[in-house]
Scaffold this motif. Structure first.
Motif, PDB file in Angstrom:
ATOM      1  N   VAL A 187       0.960  -1.207  -0.091  1.00  0.00           N
ATOM      2  CA  VAL A 187       0.030   0.150   0.098  1.00  0.00           C
ATOM      3  C   VAL A 187       0.970   1.263  -0.010  1.00  0.00           C
ATOM      4  O   VAL A 187       1.816   1.316   0.595  1.00  0.00           O
ATOM      5  N   ALA A 188       0.682   1.991  -0.790  1.00  0.00           N
ATOM      6  CA  ALA A 188       1.358   3.612  -0.865  1.00  0.00           C
ATOM      7  C   ALA A 188       0.637   4.375  -0.441  1.00  0.00           C
ATOM      8  O   ALA A 188      -0.580   4.769  -0.490  1.00  0.00           O
ATOM      9  N   THR A 189       1.288   5.766   0.137  1.00  0.00           N
ATOM     10  CA  THR A 189       0.426   6.859   0.431  1.00  0.00           C
ATOM     11  C   THR A 189       0.853   8.107  -0.414  1.00  0.00           C
ATOM     12  O   THR A 189       1.897   7.881  -1.340  1.00  0.00           O
ATOM     13  N   GLY A 190      -0.013   9.067  -0.328  1.00  0.00           N
ATOM     14  CA  GLY A 190       0.333  10.386  -1.159  1.00  0.00           C
ATOM     15  C   GLY A 190      -0.510  11.277  -0.814  1.00  0.00           C
ATOM     16  O   GLY A 190      -1.393  11.323  -0.280  1.00  0.00           O
ATOM     17  N   HIS A 191       0.186  12.680  -0.791  1.00  0.00           N
ATOM     18  CA  HIS A 191      -0.669  13.774  -0.639  1.00  0.00           C
ATOM     19  C   HIS A 191      -0.332  14.779  -1.573  1.00  0.00           C
ATOM     20  O   HIS A 191       0.610  15.555  -1.761  1.00  0.00           O
ATOM     21  N   LEU A 192      -1.265  14.860  -2.625  1.00  0.00           N
ATOM     22  CA  LEU A 192      -1.110  15.609  -3.961  1.00  0.00           C
ATOM     23  C   LEU A 192      -2.192  15.570  -4.634  1.00  0.00           C
ATOM     24  O   LEU A 192      -3.309  14.778  -4.233  1.00  0.00           O
ATOM     25  N   HIS A 193      -2.429  16.343  -5.633  1.00  0.00           N
ATOM     26  CA  HIS A 193      -3.684  16.354  -6.414  1.00  0.00           C
ATOM     27  C   HIS A 193      -3.641  15.537  -7.787  1.00  0.00           C
ATOM     28  O   HIS A 193      -2.574  15.807  -8.404  1.00  0.00           O
ATOM     29  N   CYS A 194      -4.370  14.458  -7.700  1.00  0.00           N
ATOM     30  CA  CYS A 194      -4.352  13.822  -9.199  1.00  0.00           C
ATOM     31  C   CYS A 194      -5.326  14.213  -9.802  1.00  0.00           C
ATOM     32  O   CYS A 194      -6.447  14.586  -9.618  1.00  0.00           O
ATOM     33  N   ALA A 195      -4.880  14.184 -11.299  1.00  0.00           N
ATOM     34  CA  ALA A 195      -5.695  14.813 -12.336  1.00  0.00           C
ATOM     35  C   ALA A 195      -7.006  13.797 -12.366  1.00  0.00           C
ATOM     36  O   ALA A 195      -7.090  12.685 -12.187  1.00  0.00           O
ATOM     37  N   GLY A 196      -8.071  14.416 -12.704  1.00  0.00           N
ATOM     38  CA  GLY A 196      -9.414  13.838 -12.551  1.00  0.00           C
ATOM     39  C   GLY A 196     -10.188  13.943 -11.054  1.00  0.00           C
ATOM     40  O   GLY A 196     -11.426  13.644 -11.431  1.00  0.00           O
ATOM     41  N   GLY A 197      -9.324  14.181 -10.251  1.00  0.00           N
ATOM     42  CA  GLY A 197     -10.142  14.453  -9.006  1.00  0.00           C
ATOM     43  C   GLY A 197     -10.939  15.823  -8.779  1.00  0.00           C
ATOM     44  O   GLY A 197     -10.266  16.729  -9.350  1.00  0.00           O
ATOM     45  N   LEU A 198     -11.978  15.738  -8.165  1.00  0.00           N
ATOM     46  CA  LEU A 198     -13.051  16.791  -8.030  1.00  0.00           C
ATOM     47  C   LEU A 198     -12.370  17.702  -6.882  1.00  0.00           C
ATOM     48  O   LEU A 198     -12.395  16.945  -5.697  1.00  0.00           O
ATOM     49  N   GLU A 199     -12.328  18.877  -6.942  1.00  0.00           N
ATOM     50  CA  GLU A 199     -11.821  19.637  -5.864  1.00  0.00           C
ATOM     51  C   GLU A 199     -12.952  20.529  -5.327  1.00  0.00           C
ATOM     52  O   GLU A 199     -13.665  20.771  -5.755  1.00  0.00           O
ATOM     53  N   SER A 200     -12.382  21.113  -4.175  1.00  0.00           N
ATOM     54  CA  SER A 200     -13.531  21.743  -3.247  1.00  0.00           C
ATOM     55  C   SER A 200     -12.924  23.092  -3.376  1.00  0.00           C
ATOM     56  O   SER A 200     -11.875  23.636  -3.233  1.00  0.00           O
ATOM     57  N   ASP A 201     -13.670  24.125  -4.095  1.00  0.00           N
ATOM     58  CA  ASP A 201     -13.590  25.574  -4.528  1.00  0.00           C
ATOM     59  C   ASP A 201     -13.403  26.270  -3.343  1.00  0.00           C
ATOM     60  O   ASP A 201     -13.872  26.365  -2.387  1.00  0.00           O
ATOM     61  N   GLY A 202     -11.902  26.783  -3.286  1.00  0.00           N
ATOM     62  CA  GLY A 202     -11.737  27.719  -2.112  1.00  0.00           C
ATOM     63  C   GLY A 202     -10.997  26.784  -1.067  1.00  0.00           C
ATOM     64  O   GLY A 202     -10.858  27.639   0.057  1.00  0.00           O
ATOM     65  N   ALA A 203     -11.106  25.603  -1.018  1.00  0.00           N
ATOM     66  CA  ALA A 203     -10.566  24.776   0.027  1.00  0.00           C
ATOM     67  C   ALA A 203      -9.368  24.115   0.247  1.00  0.00           C
ATOM     68  O   ALA A 203      -8.515  24.062   0.875  1.00  0.00           O
ATOM     69  N   GLU A 204      -8.797  23.857  -1.049  1.00  0.00           N
ATOM     70  CA  GLU A 204      -7.575  23.111  -1.477  1.00  0.00           C
ATOM     71  C   GLU A 204      -6.935  23.969  -2.220  1.00  0.00           C
ATOM     72  O   GLU A 204      -7.088  24.345  -3.488  1.00  0.00           O
ATOM     73  N   ARG A 205      -5.533  24.169  -1.609  1.00  0.00           N
ATOM     74  CA  ARG A 205      -4.413  24.781  -2.523  1.00  0.00           C
ATOM     75  C   ARG A 205      -4.068  23.843  -3.682  1.00  0.00           C
ATOM     76  O   ARG A 205      -3.960  22.545  -3.586  1.00  0.00           O
ATOM     77  N   ARG A 206      -3.516  24.380  -5.035  1.00  0.00           N
ATOM     78  CA  ARG A 206      -2.912  23.865  -5.754  1.00  0.00           C
ATOM     79  C   ARG A 206      -1.393  23.601  -5.573  1.00  0.00           C
ATOM     80  O   ARG A 206      -0.457  24.492  -5.249  1.00  0.00           O
TER      81      ARG A 206
END
Length: 408
Positions: A187-206
């Protein structure tokens, strides 16, 4: 082998000045029950444990008490926690010697030894209730520029050098892990934005290094059984079913009100990983007023009364309300007026959004350029006021402008 995957706690967050301490306390008190009820052998926390890089003493205490509570409830539980972009990576790791005594592995930064990834820090064995190692977690935190191999080197390949460097790091880490554990489930972990993921406007930084926005989900090698992601607050998978964001435990912004917040339960079986979303009840209601559309300030008390809220509810248990209000006149000071009105009602204002009247195409068209010498200052003031507040100025506003303009 069962793993409970959670992320994006954001302990210490405030909402329009209101603390979320009661909500965090309720979720963290519930977490040992979830671990126990679902027979989890491991807990993975995929970053953004804290809301900021300088968490308060109270936020830190809340985290440590939660980790102790988990150990007391399930002494054999293995907890893996990685840093996110909000976390103080070094401070998160600092008490590692103590935390490992209660089965908690914290990874804040990438560790290397003689140029190679230090698997003694990043590869965590998972044991079943009989003490047998059944799987491993490759704990990778939020990646900074210094963590990415070859990022600063000259590179003429097409595409993003940041994505290529991130892909190389995961490939290197998985290859090294395979040499140690063979074909055992990984199992691997990651903390990043993967393409195709739906983000929350104003809550998550790029957050990708170098201003990059998102990495493709195929940066994770296919032989990884499950990828536990953090950063996006909506529960979802990206690419394949086993590359998943667990989401945050409760809404952190107005955009997140419709989300089905909770945690992810992962079962590693001979035929692969099987994922299930476990919904977690919100400790405090989070509302939009009104549910659809908008209301005027005069309609607000009636809308709140219709909710049937308990006026005796303690302040920390009162619902949060994201209010959408439309102006029925000049909108100057309207948001403050709404917030003051809510102070006497049994809920907490989480923010006020002004619903401006829709403009016609002619109104949206930019005005023809003119010389300031040909303009009347009063006309310019009227235009600027209406553009800012969605309504023309009243007599009191014109009087204040004339007083300033004429210097009386």
């Amino acid at each position: 082998m069962r793993i409970l995957h959670t992320a994006d706690w954001h302990i210490g967050q405030t909402l329009n000045g209101w603390t979320r301490e009661a909500e965090h306390g309720a979720f963290l008190a519930r977490l040992p029950e979830l671990v126990d009820a679902h027979g989890a052998d491991a807990l993975v926390v995929a970053g953004d444990v804290f809301d900021g890089v300088n968490p308060s003493a109270e936020a830190t205490r809340m985290l440590y008490e939660a980790l102790v509570g988990l150990h007391q409830r399930r002494p054999r539980l293995t907890t893996i926690m990685v840093a996110g972009n909000h976390d103080p990576a070094g401070r998160l790791e600092a008490p590692s010697a103590l935390l490992e005594g209660i089965g908690v592995r914290v990874v804040g930064v990438m560790h290397r030894r003689d140029g190679a990834i230090d698997l003694d820090r990043h590869l965590v064995p998972l044991r079943d209730r009989d003490g047998e190692v059944r799987a491993h977690v490759l704990a990778i935190p939020y990646l900074r520029a210094a963590d990415l191999p070859g990022l600063g080197q000259a590179d003429e390949e097409p595409g993003s050098p940041v994505v290529r460097a991130t892909r190389r790091l995961y490939a290197e880490a998985v290859e090294a892990a395979r040499k140690r554990i063979g074909g055992a489930p990984l199992v691997a972990t990651g903390h990043l934005h993967c393409a195709g993921g739906l983000e929350s406007d104003g809550a998550e930084r790029r957050i990708l290094v170098g201003g990059e926005h998102a990495a493709p989900p195929d940066i994770f090698p296919d032989d990884v059984a499950y990828v536990a992601l953090g950063h996006l607050h909506r529960p979802q998978h990206v690419g394949r079913e086993t590359v998943r964001y667990s989401g945050s435990p409760f809404p952190l912004s107005a955009t997140e009100l419709p989300y089905d917040h909770g945690v992810s339960l992962v079962e590693l079986r001979p035929d692969g990983a099987h994922c299930e979303h476990i919904r977690v009840a919100r400790p405090v209601p989070c509302l939009r007023l009104p549910q659809r559309g908008s209301l005027t300030a005069a309609e607000l008390p009636g809308a709140v009364a219709a909710l049937g809220l308990d006026p005796a509810c303690p302040r920390e248990g009162q619902p949060f309300a994201h209010v959408v209000v439309r102006p029925d006149g000049p909108a100057a000071g309207l948001a403050g007026e709404v917030e003051r009105a809510l102070e006497t009602l049994p809920l907490r204002c989480a923010g006020v959004k002004i619903d401006w009247p829709a403009r016609t195409a002619a109104e949206e068209a930019p005005p023809a350029p003119v010389s300031l010498a040909d303009c009347d200052p009063g006309d310019l003031f009227d235009r600027a006021f209406e553009a800012a507040h969605g309504a023309p100025p009243g007599p009191e506003h014109r009087a204040a402008f004339d007083e300033i303009r004429l210097g009386d």
